[in-house]
Motif scaffolding. Sequence first.
Motif, PDB file in Angstrom:
ATOM      1  N   LYS A 220     128.597 123.822 -10.911  1.00 57.25           N
ATOM      2  CA  LYS A 220     129.071 123.570 -12.166  1.00 57.25           C
ATOM      3  C   LYS A 220     129.788 121.985 -12.490  1.00 57.25           C
ATOM      4  CE  LYS A 220     131.747 126.892 -13.102  1.00 57.25           C
ATOM      5  NZ  LYS A 220     132.786 127.832 -13.801  1.00 57.25           N
ATOM      6  N   VAL A 221     130.625 121.748 -11.218  1.00 62.41           N
ATOM      7  CA  VAL A 221     131.228 120.319 -11.415  1.00 62.41           C
ATOM      8  C   VAL A 221     130.574 119.428 -10.363  1.00 62.41           C
ATOM      9  CG1 VAL A 221     133.419 119.648 -10.855  1.00 62.41           C
ATOM     10  CG2 VAL A 221     133.190 121.851 -11.862  1.00 62.41           C
ATOM     11  N   GLN A 222     130.239 118.366 -10.907  1.00 63.41           N
ATOM     12  CA  GLN A 222     130.008 117.258  -9.938  1.00 63.41           C
ATOM     13  C   GLN A 222     131.043 116.445  -9.432  1.00 63.41           C
ATOM     14  OE1 GLN A 222     127.616 114.301 -11.890  1.00 63.41           O
ATOM     15  NE2 GLN A 222     127.306 113.174 -10.189  1.00 63.41           N
ATOM     16  N   VAL A 223     131.179 116.329  -8.263  1.00 60.34           N
ATOM     17  CA  VAL A 223     132.416 115.490  -7.510  1.00 60.34           C
ATOM     18  C   VAL A 223     131.861 114.178  -7.315  1.00 60.34           C
ATOM     19  CG1 VAL A 223     134.101 115.525  -5.692  1.00 60.34           C
ATOM     20  CG2 VAL A 223     133.403 117.819  -6.812  1.00 60.34           C
ATOM     21  N   VAL A 224     132.547 113.281  -7.769  1.00 62.77           N
ATOM     22  CA  VAL A 224     132.106 111.663  -7.208  1.00 62.77           C
ATOM     23  C   VAL A 224     133.230 110.946  -6.688  1.00 62.77           C
ATOM     24  CG1 VAL A 224     131.509 109.777  -8.907  1.00 62.77           C
ATOM     25  CG2 VAL A 224     130.714 111.538  -9.627  1.00 62.77           C
ATOM     26  N   ARG A 225     132.872 110.240  -5.715  1.00 60.92           N
ATOM     27  CA  ARG A 225     133.789 109.576  -4.927  1.00 60.92           C
ATOM     28  C   ARG A 225     133.819 108.172  -5.317  1.00 60.92           C
ATOM     29  NH1 ARG A 225     131.525 113.666  -2.257  1.00 60.92           N
ATOM     30  NH2 ARG A 225     132.563 114.847  -0.530  1.00 60.92           N
ATOM     31  N   ASP A 226     134.943 107.498  -5.546  1.00 62.36           N
ATOM     32  CA  ASP A 226     135.017 106.003  -5.931  1.00 62.36           C
ATOM     33  C   ASP A 226     136.307 105.725  -5.044  1.00 62.36           C
ATOM     34  OD1 ASP A 226     135.289 103.592  -6.993  1.00 62.36           O
ATOM     35  OD2 ASP A 226     135.864 104.338  -9.132  1.00 62.36           O
ATOM     36  N   TYR A 227     135.916 105.153  -3.901  1.00 62.27           N
ATOM     37  CA  TYR A 227     136.914 104.724  -2.977  1.00 62.27           C
ATOM     38  C   TYR A 227     136.609 103.096  -2.628  1.00 62.27           C
ATOM     39  CZ  TYR A 227     136.775 109.561  -1.257  1.00 62.27           C
ATOM     40  OH  TYR A 227     136.727 110.864  -1.417  1.00 62.27           O
ATOM     41  N   ASP A 228     138.077 102.803  -2.155  1.00 62.49           N
ATOM     42  CA  ASP A 228     138.532 101.260  -1.924  1.00 62.49           C
ATOM     43  C   ASP A 228     138.561 101.622  -0.276  1.00 62.49           C
ATOM     44  OD1 ASP A 228     139.189  98.904  -1.107  1.00 62.49           O
ATOM     45  OD2 ASP A 228     140.843  98.793  -2.751  1.00 62.49           O
ATOM     46  N   PRO A 229     137.409 100.828   0.259  1.00 59.36           N
ATOM     47  CA  PRO A 229     137.414 101.210   1.738  1.00 59.36           C
ATOM     48  C   PRO A 229     138.580 100.304   2.484  1.00 59.36           C
ATOM     49  CG  PRO A 229     135.742  99.743   1.217  1.00 59.36           C
ATOM     50  CD  PRO A 229     136.288 100.330  -0.026  1.00 59.36           C
ATOM     51  N   SER A 230     139.239  99.378   1.766  1.00 61.69           N
ATOM     52  CA  SER A 230     140.060  98.382   2.453  1.00 61.69           C
ATOM     53  C   SER A 230     141.502  98.971   2.263  1.00 61.69           C
ATOM     54  CB  SER A 230     140.009  96.971   1.608  1.00 61.69           C
ATOM     55  OG  SER A 230     140.518  97.206   0.305  1.00 61.69           O
ATOM     56  N   LEU A 231     141.789 100.098   1.946  1.00 57.40           N
ATOM     57  CA  LEU A 231     143.064 100.792   1.696  1.00 57.40           C
ATOM     58  C   LEU A 231     143.866 100.584   3.186  1.00 57.40           C
ATOM     59  CD1 LEU A 231     142.850 103.768  -0.566  1.00 57.40           C
ATOM     60  CD2 LEU A 231     143.512 101.394  -1.233  1.00 57.40           C
ATOM     61  N   PRO A 232     145.129 100.431   2.979  1.00 54.62           N
ATOM     62  CA  PRO A 232     146.039 100.400   4.166  1.00 54.62           C
ATOM     63  C   PRO A 232     146.546 101.983   4.421  1.00 54.62           C
ATOM     64  CG  PRO A 232     147.447  99.655   2.463  1.00 54.62           C
ATOM     65  CD  PRO A 232     145.986  99.823   1.825  1.00 54.62           C
ATOM     66  N   ASP A 233     146.791 102.355   5.810  1.00 54.95           N
ATOM     67  CA  ASP A 233     147.322 103.392   6.056  1.00 54.95           C
ATOM     68  C   ASP A 233     148.754 103.648   5.350  1.00 54.95           C
ATOM     69  OD1 ASP A 233     144.889 103.894   7.348  1.00 54.95           O
ATOM     70  OD2 ASP A 233     145.799 104.084   9.522  1.00 54.95           O
ATOM     71  N   ILE A 234     148.855 105.049   4.991  1.00 57.97           N
ATOM     72  CA  ILE A 234     150.367 105.172   4.613  1.00 57.97           C
ATOM     73  C   ILE A 234     150.986 106.040   5.713  1.00 57.97           C
ATOM     74  CG2 ILE A 234     149.818 105.172   2.424  1.00 57.97           C
ATOM     75  CD1 ILE A 234     149.654 107.951   2.132  1.00 57.97           C
ATOM     76  N   ARG A 235     152.256 106.190   5.551  1.00 55.07           N
ATOM     77  CA  ARG A 235     153.038 107.465   6.374  1.00 55.07           C
ATOM     78  C   ARG A 235     153.252 108.802   5.314  1.00 55.07           C
ATOM     79  NH1 ARG A 235     154.610 106.857  11.087  1.00 55.07           N
ATOM     80  NH2 ARG A 235     156.528 108.510  10.853  1.00 55.07           N
ATOM     81  N   ALA A 236     152.531 109.725   5.783  1.00 54.41           N
ATOM     82  CA  ALA A 236     152.824 110.725   4.966  1.00 54.41           C
ATOM     83  C   ALA A 236     152.654 112.294   5.794  1.00 54.41           C
ATOM     84  CB  ALA A 236     151.570 110.760   3.768  1.00 54.41           C
TER      85      ALA A 236
END
Length: 333
Positions: free
Chosen positions: A200-216
Amino acid sequence: MALDAALRVLAMNPAAEALLGMSAKQVRGVTLTRLLPRARAYARVLNRVRESEQPLTERETRLVLPGRRVVIVDCTITPLPELDGGILLELVPVDRYRRITREEQLVVQSESVRALVRGLAHEIRNPLGGLRGAAQLLERELPDEALREYTQIIMREADRLRGLMDRMLGPHTLPQFQSLNVHEITERVAALIGAESGEKVQVVRDYDPSLPDIRADPQLLMQATLNVARNAVQALDGGGVVRLRTRVHRQLTIGTRRHRLVVAIDIIDNGPGVPEGLRESIFFPMVTGRVDGTGLGLSIAQSLVGQHGGLIEFAREAGETIFSLLIPVEIAP
């Protein structure tokens, strides 16, 4: 920006260059009607001001820039008789100030709600414990087995209310921060909502591959992102598209603190959107637009992101609903 009598650009300062995304050299001699989409309406106002020789200020004017980008500005138009009918046009973008104010309100709202919920939980838990204990004692004394059904109902409902209070309070442990790439979270969320919603739902990915890591804390951030994504799926009802988008923002203010880098996880759906009457209170607990909803998902998600020094923002643009989880790359000690 200085314009001549024919509304051609004579000069503009660096702030105007940044706003338009063009250099002064590029636009010198270009008419305003060629420079800005839908500028004919602006030109009529400018000509009226020049004829009246009286300055004019318009607050929170919607301005369409090159590339169809829209900003809200305070606009001041001042006639310049010394330039033979020239005009000085001053544009002060107010989007950023409005956004900072809205964020400050969200931060205060979230902290106030968390304090209220903690207080309520403390006041409700004690009577619930007494109620459940009394029901257990009563059950032991009842001679008729059939009557014990009623004490069971009391205990089940007491347990249900205790569970509700626990969900409102969120996790009981402190966040366990570690270096994390947000795409680990978004991929797990995409897999889960894809499995839960089927075709029913289409999941689309739109990523920026250059993102820095975060602390989480992976578990807390996962729960927050999943809560928002499930809300998006539920809003689609009969089906649609959920887009997971990641971006990095520079020099972004969250509340009163300015961050050099902020990672954004945007969860976007093409559903009908949040009802107008709920938009100001959507992050309050127990506020929901669905009959079968608890109204806890967004409230808990906001609290969890707040533990990371971040914030969840809501917007409606071009027929899409956008919830943005903003996580600073550097967390204040």
